[in-house]
Design a protein around this motif. Structure first.
Motif, PDB file in Angstrom:
ATOM      1  N   GLY A 828       9.170   0.573  46.232  1.00 53.11           N
ATOM      2  CA  GLY A 828       8.794   1.569  47.223  1.00 53.11           C
ATOM      3  C   GLY A 828       8.053   2.733  46.618  1.00 53.11           C
ATOM      4  O   GLY A 828       8.133   3.004  45.425  1.00 53.11           O
ATOM      5  N   PRO A 829       7.329   3.470  47.456  1.00 49.48           N
ATOM      6  CA  PRO A 829       6.564   4.620  46.976  1.00 49.48           C
ATOM      7  C   PRO A 829       7.483   5.764  46.597  1.00 49.48           C
ATOM      8  O   PRO A 829       8.647   5.800  47.013  1.00 49.48           O
ATOM      9  N   PRO A 830       6.990   6.709  45.820  1.00 47.79           N
ATOM     10  CA  PRO A 830       7.836   7.859  45.467  1.00 47.79           C
ATOM     11  C   PRO A 830       8.181   8.667  46.710  1.00 47.79           C
ATOM     12  O   PRO A 830       7.323   8.947  47.545  1.00 47.79           O
ATOM     13  N   GLY A 831       9.456   8.983  46.860  1.00 49.88           N
ATOM     14  CA  GLY A 831       9.899   9.762  48.011  1.00 49.88           C
ATOM     15  C   GLY A 831       9.460  11.210  47.887  1.00 49.88           C
ATOM     16  O   GLY A 831       9.857  11.895  46.955  1.00 49.88           O
ATOM     17  N   LYS A 832       8.627  11.655  48.800  1.00 46.93           N
ATOM     18  CA  LYS A 832       8.122  13.025  48.745  1.00 46.93           C
ATOM     19  C   LYS A 832       8.662  13.890  49.871  1.00 46.93           C
ATOM     20  O   LYS A 832       8.652  15.104  49.784  1.00 46.93           O
ATOM     21  N   ALA A 833       9.107  13.240  50.942  1.00 46.30           N
ATOM     22  CA  ALA A 833       9.556  14.017  52.098  1.00 46.30           C
ATOM     23  C   ALA A 833      10.849  14.759  51.800  1.00 46.30           C
ATOM     24  O   ALA A 833      11.052  15.885  52.242  1.00 46.30           O
ATOM     25  N   GLY A 834      11.722  14.167  51.007  1.00 48.08           N
ATOM     26  CA  GLY A 834      12.985  14.830  50.695  1.00 48.08           C
ATOM     27  C   GLY A 834      13.918  14.840  51.890  1.00 48.08           C
ATOM     28  O   GLY A 834      13.612  14.327  52.975  1.00 48.08           O
ATOM     29  N   LYS A 835      15.071  15.453  51.697  1.00 45.46           N
ATOM     30  CA  LYS A 835      16.057  15.533  52.763  1.00 45.46           C
ATOM     31  C   LYS A 835      15.578  16.523  53.817  1.00 45.46           C
ATOM     32  O   LYS A 835      15.208  17.643  53.502  1.00 45.46           O
ATOM     33  N   PRO A 836      15.585  16.132  55.101  1.00 42.36           N
ATOM     34  CA  PRO A 836      15.104  17.045  56.142  1.00 42.36           C
ATOM     35  C   PRO A 836      15.917  18.333  56.179  1.00 42.36           C
ATOM     36  O   PRO A 836      17.138  18.327  56.019  1.00 42.36           O
ATOM     37  N   VAL A 837      15.220  19.436  56.376  1.00 44.39           N
ATOM     38  CA  VAL A 837      15.865  20.740  56.479  1.00 44.39           C
ATOM     39  C   VAL A 837      15.686  21.307  57.884  1.00 44.39           C
ATOM     40  O   VAL A 837      16.615  21.848  58.482  1.00 44.39           O
ATOM     41  N   GLY A 838      14.484  21.167  58.428  1.00 43.06           N
ATOM     42  CA  GLY A 838      14.165  21.804  59.698  1.00 43.06           C
ATOM     43  C   GLY A 838      14.985  21.305  60.868  1.00 43.06           C
ATOM     44  O   GLY A 838      15.584  22.102  61.603  1.00 43.06           O
ATOM     45  N   ALA A 839      15.045  19.972  61.061  1.00 41.41           N
ATOM     46  CA  ALA A 839      15.738  19.429  62.233  1.00 41.41           C
ATOM     47  C   ALA A 839      17.227  19.781  62.239  1.00 41.41           C
ATOM     48  O   ALA A 839      17.751  20.222  63.276  1.00 41.41           O
TER      49      ALA A 839
END
Length: 873
Positions: A828-839
C-alpha cells in the motif's frame, strides 16, 4: 461450491495440458491420475499425482491433479497446500486463487489467508465467471460478519451486464443491511420468480417486506421452515414489527418446532411481546460463545437503548475465541477494519457506557470519538454535555473549559487556548457590571453615588474618555494605563489631576483601574464607560469593548430625554447580543412634578419596541441628589429615591450575581466555541478529501500489483524504452574493465555500477507500464526503488560476470523485478492522511455549542431563572 471446484479443475487441467510440457516419461502417470478421477477413485488419483510430483517437482499439472484428488477425497487441508504451491507457480491464474480461497475457507473459516486468495480471484476482470464466484464468496463472508458496506463494495466490482441472480440476491441483502430499502427492491427486481420459492429467496422477500412495513409473516416462516441460513435471526429481529396475527402464528410455529436455540427462543419471546426476555436469552447464549446470538443481541440492544445488553454483546464478540473481523486481504475495496467481531461504533459506545457508569464523562466522550455519528453516540454526547451546560442549573465551567482547551490544542489555536485560560480566571472573579449609556446621562455620578465617594471624574462634557474599572482592594489606589506604555499608580483622590497631566503630556489614558476596600465590591466590579454618542468615535469604540467583557449592563437613561433614536440603535444591538440589561432612569430631579409616570410608561414601551427586556422594570432616581447626600453636600437622600436603587443592587448585583455571571460565562464559552467549531468543520472537509485520495491511491496501487502479477512473459514497451539509454551508458561504464584483473575490486565496482545505472530506470519502467500509477509516480518510485534494487543486486550477484547483465533478455529482467515490485505495491501507499482530527472534534463540539446556545435565548427575554425577576420587583 463443489461443482465450482470440479468445473475449474477440468478447465485448468485442459489449459495446463496445452501450455505446460510435462517431463518425458510422466505422461502415463498424468493420464492414470485423470482416469482415476474420472472413475471416482480420488485415493488412487492422489497417489498417482504424488508420483508425478516426485518425478517432476513443482509440476503445475501434478499440483493441480493432487488438489483435485484431495478435494474429491474431502482432504481439504491437503488440497489447500497443493493449491497454495500452485498459486506461487502460476499467480496469474485467477481460477487457482479462487479454488485456494474456497479450500482455505473450508479449513480455516473466515481467515485473512482465505480472503487474500479470494480477493485476488475477485480482481480477475478477464474471467467474469471466476470473479463472480469470488465476489459472491467474499460478500457472503462480509454479510455473515455484519459488514454490509464491505459486501456491497465487493459486489460493485461486477458490472451490471455480468451480474447473476445469485449476486443480485446478495446485493439486495447488503442494501437491506445498510437501510437502503429502495436499493434492495431494485436489486430484487432482477430475481426470477422462482428465486422466492427457495429458502434464500423467501428470506430476502421477508426482509424486504419487513423493512417496508409490510406483513412478512409468510415469507419469514417459509424461510425458517426451509432452514435458510439467517432465517431465525431475521425472525428475531422482525417479529415485533409483524401484525398481531402474524406474531401469534410465528409463536405457534416456533413452539411446535421444538427448536431450543437462543435465536428461536428470542424470536418466540419477541412474538409474545417480551423483548426483555429475548435479550436475556440472547445474552445467555452469547456468553456461551454463540456468535449469531451475540450479533442479534447487539442489534436489539442498539434498537432498545439497552446499555447492559450492548456491553454483553460486545464482550461476547470481542472476547477470546470471538470471530476476527480483521480482514486485510489484497483487493479490499473498503477501508481495512481492525479489532474483533463487534462493529467499531458499538465497541466505542460500550466503552463510553462503561466510563459513564464509572463516573468519567470525559473518558466517555473520548471513547465516543470512535462512534462517529451513530445515533446512540450522538444522544450520549448530548446527554453528557447537557449535564455540563444545563438550561436551568449552573454551568460546569471546568468541564466546558476542558473541552475548549482540548479543541484548541488539537486545532493548534494558541489564541483560543489563551482565551480559555482567561475564561478560567474570569470564573474566579466577581460579577462584572458595565455602567453604560450616552454621555451626560450621569454614569460617573451614578457610580460615585453607588460607592459613596467621588472616584470617577464628572462633568457636563464627556470627561470619561476611557473605561474606569472599579474593583475591591484592601488599600485604595488608582492605576492609569497610558498610550506611552508608562503606567501611573496614584491615590484615588489624585486620579482626576493625573488624567489631566497625561492629557497635557500628549498621551492618552487607555484604561483606569480604581481599587477600594468596599465590601460590596467583593460581589461585583464596576465598569464606567465613555458615552456611546460622544463626539470622539474612540469613546464609542471603548464603550463597546467594555460591553464585550461585562456580565451584565446597567443602562442609564436621561429622564428628560429618554431613549432617543441613537439610544434605541445601541439597545437593539444589545438585545441581539443577549447581554442582560437593567434599565435605569436618572435625573428625575429635573422633571416637572407629575411627569415621572409618563416617562416610565414611555421607557417601558420604547424598550419593548427595540426588543430589549430589562431584567426588572426600570428604577427611576436622581444620582446627583444621592451623591450629594452621601458625601455630605445635602440631605436629599430620601427625595432621590436612592433606596430603590440600593434594593435593586442588593438583590440583582449581589443576590442574583451567581446566575447572571453563570450565564455570561456560558455566552463567553459559546462565542469561543463558534470559531473552533468552524475551524474543525473546515479541517474535517480537508481530511475527508485526503482520506478519499488515500483510498483512491490504495486502489490504484492494488490494481497495479494485480497487473504485475498477471503480466508474465514479454516486457511491456514502456519498460523497454526506459532501459534503452541506461543500458548503453552501462555498457560504456563497463567497457574499460579487464576480466580477472583485481577480480574482487573490479567485480564490486561492476556490481555497484550495474545497480546504480539500472535500478532507477527499472523502477521507472515498471511505473510507466502501469497506467493506474501515473498520478502517483513519486510515491510509487519511492516504494519500488528498494525492492527493485535488491532484486537486481541478487540477479547480478548470480551471474558469472556482472557485465553479463547486458546480455540478459529484457523479459528476464522484467520477471526478475516484477514479483518484488508487486509485493511492494501490495503493502500500500504511504499513509499521509493520518488519524482524523476534524470530524471527531465536530462531533464533540457541536452538541456542546448547541447546549450553550440553548441557554442564551433566556437572557434576551429576561436573563433570570423563573421567579428571580419577581423577587426584585
Amino acid at each position: 461450491m463443489a461443482s465450482t471446484a470440479s468445473t475449474l479443475g477440468q478447465e485448468l487441467r485442459a489449459w495446463f495440458g496445452r501450455a505446460v510440457v510435462v517431463a518425458r516419461g510422466a505422461d502415463d502417470v498424468r493420464d492414470g491420475a485423470e482416469r482415476a478421477l474420472a472413475a471416482g477413485d480420488p485415493t488412487a488419483a492422489l497417489g498417482l499425482a504424488r508420483e508425478l510430483l516426485e518425478r517432476v517437482p513443482g509440476s503445475p499439472v501434478g499440483l493441480l491433479l493432487a488438489a483435485d484428488a484431495a478435494e474429491a477425497a474431502w482432504l481439504d487441508e491437503f488440497a489447500a497446500r497443493y493449491l497454495a504451491e500452485l498459486a506461487e507457480r502460476v499467480p496469474w491464474q485467477p481460477e487457482v486463487w479462487l479454488r485456494l480461497g474456497l479450500a482455505r475457507l473450508r479449513v480455516q473459516g473466515d481467515a485473512p489467508e482465505a480472503r487474500e486468495a479470494l480477493g485476488r480471484a475477485a480482481a480477475a476482470d478477464d474471467t467474469p465467471l471466476v470473479r463472480g464466484w469470488a465476489v459472491a464468496a467474499l460478500a457472503d463472508l462480509d454479510l455473515a460478519q455484519g459488514d454490509p458496506a464491505r459486501a456491497a463494495a465487493w459486489l460493485a466490482r461486477v458490472p451490471p451486464e455480468q451480474t447473476t441472480p445469485e449476486l443480485e440476491a446478495r446485493r439486495a441483502l447488503a442494501a437491506l443491511e445498510l437501510g437502503d430499502v429502495e436499493g434492495a427492491r431494485e436489486a430484487a427486481k432482477a430475481l426470477p420468480p422462482a428465486a422466492t420459492l427457495d429458502g434464500a429467496g423467501a428470506l430476502l422477500a421477508g426482509r424486504l417486506l419487513s423493512a417496508a412495513g409490510g406483513d412478512a409473516t409468510e415469507a419469514l416462516l417459509r424461510a425458517y421452515i426451509l432452514e435458510a441460513p439467517g432465517a431465525a435471526r431475521a425472525l428475531a429481529l422482525s417479529a415485533s414489527s409483524l401484525p398481531p396475527a402474524g406474531r401469534a402464528r410465528v409463536a405457534r410455529v416456533l413452539r411446535a418446532s421444538d427448536d431450543e436455540t437462543a435465536l428461536v427462543r428470542a424470536a418466540l419471546a419477541i412474538a409474545d411481546g417480551d423483548r426483555g426476555a429475548a435479550r436475556a436469552a440472547l445474552a445467555a447464549a452469547a456468553g456461551q460463545g454463540d456468535v449469531d446470538a451475540a450479533r442479534t443481541l447487539l442489534t436489539l440492544a442498539t434498537q432498545d437503548g439497552d446499555g447492559a445488553g450492548l456491553r454483553r454483546a460486545v464482550e461476547a464478540l470481542e472476547g477470546p475465541g470471538a470471530p476476527a473481523a480483521e480482514r486485510r486481504g489484497p483487493g479490499a475495496p473498503a477501508a481495512e477494519r481492525s479489532g474483533q467481531g463487534a462493529p467499531a461504533a458499538e465497541r466505542a459506545i460500550a466503552r463510553a457506557l462503561e466510563a459513564l457508569e464509572g463516573g468519567a464523562p470525559g473518558e466517555a466522550l473520548d471513547a465516543l470519538d470512535g462512534a462517529a455519528e451513530h445515533p446512540w453516540a450522538v444522544e450520549l454526547r448530548r446527554q453528557i454535555v447537557g449535564r455540563w451546560a444545563p438550561p436551568d442549573a449552573p454551568l460546569a465551567l471546568p468541564e466546558v473549559l476542558g473541552e475548549l482547551r482540548r479543541a484548541a490544542r488539537a486545532l493548534e489555536d494558541t489564541a483560543a487556548l489563551v482565551a480559555a485560560e482567561a475564561l478560567a480566571v474570569e470564573g474566579e472573579r466577581p460579577l462584572r457590571v458595565a455602567i453604560v449609556g450616552e454621555f451626560n446621562a450621569g454614569k460617573s455620578t451614578f457610580l460615585n453615588a453607588l460607592l459613596g465617594a467621588e472616584l470617577a471624574p464628572m462633568g457636563v462634557v464627556p470627561v470619561t474618555a476611557c473605561p474606569h474599572h472599579v474593583v475591591y482592594s484592601p488599600d485604595p489606589f488608582a492605576r492609569v494605563v497610558t498610550s506611552t506604555g508608562h503606567d501611573r499608580v496614584v491615590a484615588p483622590e489624585r486620579l482626576k489631576a493625573t488624567l489631566d497631566e497625561v492629557r497635557r503630556a500628549g498621551a492618552r489614558a487607555l484604561r483606569v483601574t480604581v481599587g477600594q476596600p468596599l465590601e460590596r465590591l467583593r460581589h461585583f466590579e464596576l465598569l464606567d464607560t465613555p458615552g456611546f454618542n460622544a463626539p470622539d468615535a474612540e469613546h464609542a469604540a471603548a464603550a463597546r469593548s467594555v460591553l464585550a467583557e461585562a456580565h451584565v449592563a446597567l443602562w442609564l437613561l436621561d429622564a428628560t430625554q429618554p431613549l432617543k433614536e441613537s439610544e434605541r440603535r445601541v439597545l437593539g444591538e444589545l438585545a441581539k447580543g443577549k447581554l442582560p440589561v437593567q434599565a435605569l432612569v436618572n435625573k428625575i430631579d429635573r422633571l416637572e412634578p407629575g411627569a415621572l409616570p409618563r416617562v416610565e410608561a414611555y421607557v417601558a414601551s420604547a424598550l419593548a419596541e427595540v426588543g430589549l427586556a430589562s431584567l426588572v422594570p426600570p428604577v427611576a432616581f436622581s444620582a446627583r441628589r444621592a451623591l450629594d447626600a452621601r458625601v455630605g453636600r445635602g440631605d436629599e437622600l430620601a427625595g432621590s429615591r436612592w433606596a430603590e436603587v440600593e434594593a435593586l443592587v442588593e438583590r440583582l448585583l449581589v443576590g442574583a450575581a451567581p446566575g447572571l455571571k453563570d450565564r455570561a460565562l456560558g455566552r463567553r464559552a459559546a462565542s469561543m466555541l463558534e470559531p473552533l467549531l468552524a475551524l474543525a468543520e473546515s479541517l474535517a472537509t480537508v481530511e475527508l478529501r485526503a482520506l478519499r485520495a488515500e483510498a483512491a491511491a490504495g486502489a490504484a496501487w492494488h490494481e497495479a500489483a494485480l497487473a504485475l502479477e498477471r503480466r508474465a512473459g514479454a516486457a511491456p514497451k514502456p519498460f523497454e524504452r526506459a532501459l534503452d539509454e541506461p543500458r548503453r551508458r552501462l555498457r560504456d561504464d563497463l567497457a574499460p574493465l579487464v576480466e580477472g584483473a583485481g577480480a574482487g575490486a573490479v567485480r564490486a565496482y561492476a556490481v555497484g555500477r550495474v545497480v546504480q545505472r539500472l535500478a532507477a530506470p527499472l523502477a521507472e519502467g515498471l511505473v510507466a507500464s502501469l497506467p493506474s500509477l501515473a498520478p502517483l509516480q513519486r510515491d510509487a518510485l519511492a516504494a519500488l526503488g528498494p525492492a527493485v534494487s535488491a532484486a537486481l543486486h541478487g540477479l547480478v550477484q548470480g551471474l558469472a560476470q556482472p557485465s553479463a547483465v547486458l546480455e540478459v533478455p529484457l523479459s528476464l529482467l522484467y520477471d526478475t523485478v516484477r514479483t518484488p515490485a508487486a509485493r511492494a505495491l501490495r503493502a500500500g501507499p504511504p499513509g499521509k492522511a493520518g488519524k482524523p482530527v476534524g470530524a471527531p472534534l465536530v462531533s464533540r463540539l457541536k452538541p456542546l455549542y448547541e447546549a450553550l446556545g440553548a441557554r442564551a435565548p433566556r437572557l434576551s427575554a429576561g436573563g433570570l431563572a423563573p421567579g428571580e425577576g419577581e423577587s426584585l420587583r
